[in-house]
Design an enzyme around this catalytic site. Structure first.
Site, short mmCIF file in Angstrom:
data_model
loop_
_atom_site.label_atom_id
_atom_site.label_comp_id
_atom_site.label_asym_id
_atom_site.label_seq_id
_atom_site.Cartn_x
_atom_site.Cartn_y
_atom_site.Cartn_z
N HIS A 65 -6.19 -8.24 3.96
CA HIS A 65 -5.21 -8.17 2.88
C HIS A 65 -3.81 -8.03 3.45
O HIS A 65 -3.63 -7.62 4.60
CB HIS A 65 -5.51 -7.00 1.95
CG HIS A 65 -5.50 -5.66 2.64
ND1 HIS A 65 -6.58 -5.20 3.36
CD2 HIS A 65 -4.55 -4.70 2.75
CE1 HIS A 65 -6.30 -4.01 3.87
NE2 HIS A 65 -5.07 -3.68 3.52
N CYS A 194 -2.21 3.81 3.84
CA CYS A 194 -2.35 2.79 4.87
C CYS A 194 -1.09 1.94 4.87
O CYS A 194 -0.27 2.05 3.96
CB CYS A 194 -3.60 1.92 4.63
SG CYS A 194 -3.47 0.78 3.22
#
Length: 678
Positions: A65, A194
Site C-alpha cells: 500500500h 506506521c
C-alpha cells in the site's frame, strides 16, 4: 464517492510469481479503471513504501500500500494466488493480496474506509470467505462490507488462528462453581502508527484489542493514522497500568505516557505478537519499571519522523546515521534549487557574473546579464541556508522541535567563523545533545508549558553559541580549511583514489546511507566552491548515474537474462540514470544483489576515477545529462559515464550468464515451467 473496489479490481486467479509482478498486475487493473494515472510512478511509490518495511502478515496476507499523487481516488485491488507469493511474512507466502492505493491528499472519510478494511483483515471469517469465493463481484461486495461472510467459512491451515473449543454438549449437569471475587482488570493504553497510516496502524490496533480480550485485559488504543488521531482521555491514560507503543514513526505527544511501564516496539510486532506484548507489559508493571519520557511539548500535528523505536533505542551508530540523514534530507532541496539557479546564471552570464552588483541596486529588464545576476543572487541566497538547515534538522532529528532554534543558531555561527559544512554537522549534534540533556531535567508542572517555546530554546542557544564561538569553533574551522586545501591540491593518483572511493560509495546502496554520505560530502563543498570541490561534485554525479544506465543497457543487450518486469523497469532506467536518479537500479539490486551490486560498484569506481583524472568539474548539484553544458570538460565527462556503464553492464551480464545457460530465458509473469516429474 466511487466504490472502493469493484469486480474489475478483483483477480481470483492471480498468476504472478513474485511480489513485484503481483503488485504490477493489480496496479494495471487500477490504471484500466481510471483510478491510477501513471503506472510506473505509482509502482515506484509502492516500492518505496515496501522498502521501509515488508507488508506480509501472518495468516497468508499481503497488503502492499501507499499514498501517491498518481492515485485519483482511494482504491483497493484484490488478488488471490494459488501458489502463494512472498511478501516477507514470518509464516510464509501470502495467498490473499490487497493492494491499497490512497491519493496523496486523501480526505478523512476515504482513509477511514481503508482503515476499516485493515481491521477486517484480522477477522478469520472474512479472510476465509475470500479464500472460498469464486465470483469476483461477490468478493468485491465482501470487501466493501455489502455482504457478510457466510457462517463456517473460517479456514484451517498455516497462519489461521486456532478456534476456541465450544463447551461439550452432554446431559450431565455442570457442577456448581463459586464465582470468583471481582478484581480490577489490568489496564493498558496503546498507540499504533506506521509511515503510511493506512493499514498496519489499524491492523495492529485490532490485533492488540483481540489479544487483550482473550487475556482479560482492559485495553484502549490510540491510532495515529493518516486521518489524524483522537487523543485518549487523560483519565484513561492516568488509570493505565502499562503502555504499549507499536509504531514505525514517532509517537506524537508521547510525554502524556510518562511515569508508566512502556513496551516500545514496531507496528508489525503489534500485528503478529500482540499476546507477547501484553505479557511483557504485565511483567514490566509487576517489576515496577517506570519509563522516563522527555516532555517534547509537541502538538497534535507533530511528527518527528526519526523512525520511532528504531531511531530511539537502536545502536549508537544507527541513531547517529539517522540524525545526520535527517539534516541532509532537509538540506538537499536548498542545494538543488540554489545550485541549479547558480549554474543557470553561469550558463547565461559566465562565471564573472558572481561578482556582479546587487540586482536590488542595478537591474535592466532587457539585459541578459541582469537576469543572470538575478538567478545567481537568488541561488546564493538559497545556498546561504545550507549549513543552518543542516544543523537545525540534525538537532531536530535528535530532540524534536525544541532543538530547531539552537540548531539553526549553531549552523549560522558555523558560517560566521568559517567552520563550513563540518561546523554545521558538529553544531547540529551539539544542539541536539544539549536539548536532550535539558529535557531530562525534572521541572515543576507550572513551567512545562513554557519549556519548549522559551526555556529550552533560550538555554540551548546560549550553550551552543558558547561552545561554537569559544570551545570547538576554531579547531573545526581549521579542519575545514585543511580539508579544502587538500581537495584543491588533489592531483594524479590521489585524485583518482578519491574518485574510486566516491564511486564505490555512490553505487553500494543506491540512495542509502553510504550514497547519501558521499553526496552530502560533495554538495557541502558547493557551499564555498573551490576547484577541488567542483571536481568532487562531478565525480559523485557521474558515478551515481551508472547503476540505472547499466541496468538499462543490460536489459537491452541481453534481455533473456531478466524477467519481463525487469525489462520493463530497464526502459524506465534509461531516463532515471540520465537524470541522476540512482534509485532506478534498486529493483534490480533487490532481486539479485550478489550479482548486481558488485557490478555497479565496479562501474561506479571506474567512472569516478576517470572523472577525477579528466579534471571534470560541476557547479550544479543535480540534473544528470541535462546540465552537461555546465560541466567542465563535458565530452570527457560523458566518456567517463559511458565507460563505467559498459563495465557494469559487461559484469552483470557475465555474472548472470554464469548462473543460467546462455540461451535460457527467465520465465515471465504467469508462465513458469512445470517440472516433468515430482
Amino acid at each position: 464517492m466511487s466504490e472502493l473496489i469493484t469486480a474489475e479490481l478483483v483477480d481470483l486467479d492471480l498468476p504472478a510469481e513474485t511480489k513485484s509482478e503481483a503488485v504490477r498486475s493489480l496496479a494495471s487493473r487500477m490504471v484500466a479503471s481510471g483510478r491510477v494515472t501513471d503506472l510506473d510512478g505509482f509502482l515506484a511509490d509502492v516500492a518505496a513504501r515496501e522498502a521501509q518495511m515488508p507488508t506480509g502478515l501472518d495468516g497468508g496476507i499481503g497488503i502492499p500500500h501507499c499514498r501517491s499523487e498518481h492515485v485519483t481516488a482511494p482504491t483497493l485491488a484484490f488478488g488471490r494466488s494459488a501458489r502463494g507469493i512472498d511478501f516477507g511474512a514470518p509464516d510464509g507466502p501470502a495467498d490473499l493480496i490487497f493492494l491499497i492505493a490512497a491519493p496523496a491528499g486523501a480526505d478523512d472519510d476515504h482513509l477511514t474506509i481503508l482503515s476499516s478494511l485493515a481491521r477486517r483483515l484480522m477477522d478469520p471469517e472474512f479472510t476465509g470467505a475470500l479464500r472460498a469465493e469464486s465470483d469476483p463481484a461477490t468478493a468485491a461486495a465482501l470487501i466493501r462490507g455489502d455482504r457478510a461472510p457466510a457462517a463456517g467459512t473460517v479456514e484451517s491451515g498455516p497462519g489461521a488462528p486456532a478456534s476456541v473449543p465450544e463447551a461439550a454438549e452432554s446431559g450431565a449437569a455442570e457442577p456448581d462453581v463459586p464465582e470468583p471475587e471481582a478484581t480490577e482488570p489490568f489496564r493498558i493504553v496503546a498507540v499504533t502508527s506506521c509511515p503510511t497510516g493506512i493499514a498496519h496502524t489499524y491492523m495492529a490496533a485490532e490485533s492488540l484489542e483481540a489479544a487483550a480480550r482473550a487475556a482479560g485485559v482492559q485495553l484502549s488504543v490510540e491510532t495515529q493514522g493518516s486521518a489524524g488521531f483522537e487523543r485518549l482521555d487523560p483519565a484513561v491514560i492516568a488509570s493505565a497500568d502499562a503502555v504499549i507503543w507499536a509504531h514505525d514513526v514517532e509517537v506524537r505527544e508521547k510525554a502524556r505516557f510518562g511515569g508508566k511501564p512502556v513496551v516500545d516496539t514496531g507496528v508489525k510486532a503489534g500485528i503478529n505478537r500482540p499476546a507477547e506484548l501484553i505479557a511483557e507489559a504485565r511483567r514490566k508493571a509487576e517489576r515496577g519499571e517506570i519509563s522516563r519520557i522527555a516532555d517534547d511539548g509537541e502538538g497534535a500535528g507533530s511528527d518527528s519522523g526519526t523512525g520511532g523505536s528504531g531511531a530511539a533505542s537502536g545502536h549508537f551508530g544507527v541513531r547517529l546515521r539517522t540524525y545526520l540523514m535527517s539534516g541532509v534530507s532537509y538540506m538537499v532541496p536548498f542545494v538543488a534549487a540554489g545550485g541549479l539557479l547558480i549554474a543557470l546564471s553561469f550558463a547565461i552570464g559566465g562565471y564573472e557574473i558572481a561578482s556582479a552588483k546587487s540586482v536590488a541596486d542595478h537591474f535592466v529588464w532587457g539585459e541578459a546579464d541582469s537576469w543572470a545576476a538575478l538567478l545567481n543572487q537568488i541561488g546564493s541566497a538559497a545556498f546561504g541556508f545550507l549549513v543552518p538547515v543542516l544543523a537545525g534538522y540534525i538537532a531536530y532529528g535528535m530532540a524534536d522541535r525544541p532543538a530547531l532554534v539552537p540548531g539553526f543558531v549553531g549552523g549560522a555561527i558555523a558560517l560566521t567563523i568559517d567552520a563550513g559544512f563540518l561546523g554545521g554537522l558538529v553544531a547540529g549534534l551539539l544542539a541536539g545533545a544539549v536539548v536532550m540533556a535539558i529535557q531530562r531535567v525534572h521541572v515543576h508542572p507550572t513551567l512545562r508549558g513554557i519549556m519548549p517555546v522559551l526555556v529550552i530554546p533560550l538555554l540551548a542557544s546560549a550553550a551552543v553559541g558558547f561552545l561554537m564561538f569559544i570551545v570547538v569553533g576554531k579547531p573545526i574551522a581549521s579542519l575545514q580549511n585543511a580539508l579544502t586545501d587538500w581537495l584543491n591540491g588533489l592531483s594524479g593518483s590521489n585524485a583518482i583514489i578519491l574518485g574510486v572511493v566516491l564511486g564505490l560509495m555512490m553505487c553500494f546502496d543506491m540512495g542509502g546511507p553510504l550514497n547519501k554520505v558521499a553526496y552530502a560530502f560533495a554538495v557541502g563543498g558547493l557551499a564555498d566552491p573551490t576547484p577541488g570541490s567542483l571536481k568532487v561534485m562531478a565525480a559523485v554525479m557521474a558515478a551515481g548515474m551508472v547503476p540505472p544506465l547499466a541496468m538499462a543497457l543490460a536489459t537491452t543487450v541481453r534481455g533473456k537474462l531478466f524477467t519481463r518486469t525487469e525489462r520493463e523497469n530497464g526502459r524506465a532506467a534509461w531516463v532515471l540514470g540520465a537524470s541522476f536518479i540512482t534509485e532506478g537500479a534498486i529493483p534490480f539490486a533487490a532481486a539479485d544483489p550478489l550479482r548486481v551490486i558488485p557490478s555497479v560498484m565496479a562501474g561506479g569506481a571506474v567512472t569516478g576515477a576517470l572523472s577525477m583524472a579528466f579534471g571534470c568539474s560541476l557547479r550544479a548539484p543535480h540534473g544528470g545529462v541535462f546540465v552537461v553544458p555546465l560541466i567542465g570538460e563535458p565530452f570527457l565527462y560523458l566518456l567517463a559515464v559511458a565507460a563505467g556503464t559498459v563495465v557494469s553492464t559487461a559484469l552483470v551480464v557475465a555474472l548472470k550468464g554464469m548462473r543460467r545457460g546462455p540461451d535460457t530465458a527467465v520465465p515471465t509473469a504467469g508462465k513458469s515451467e512445470v517440472p516433468a516429474a515430482v
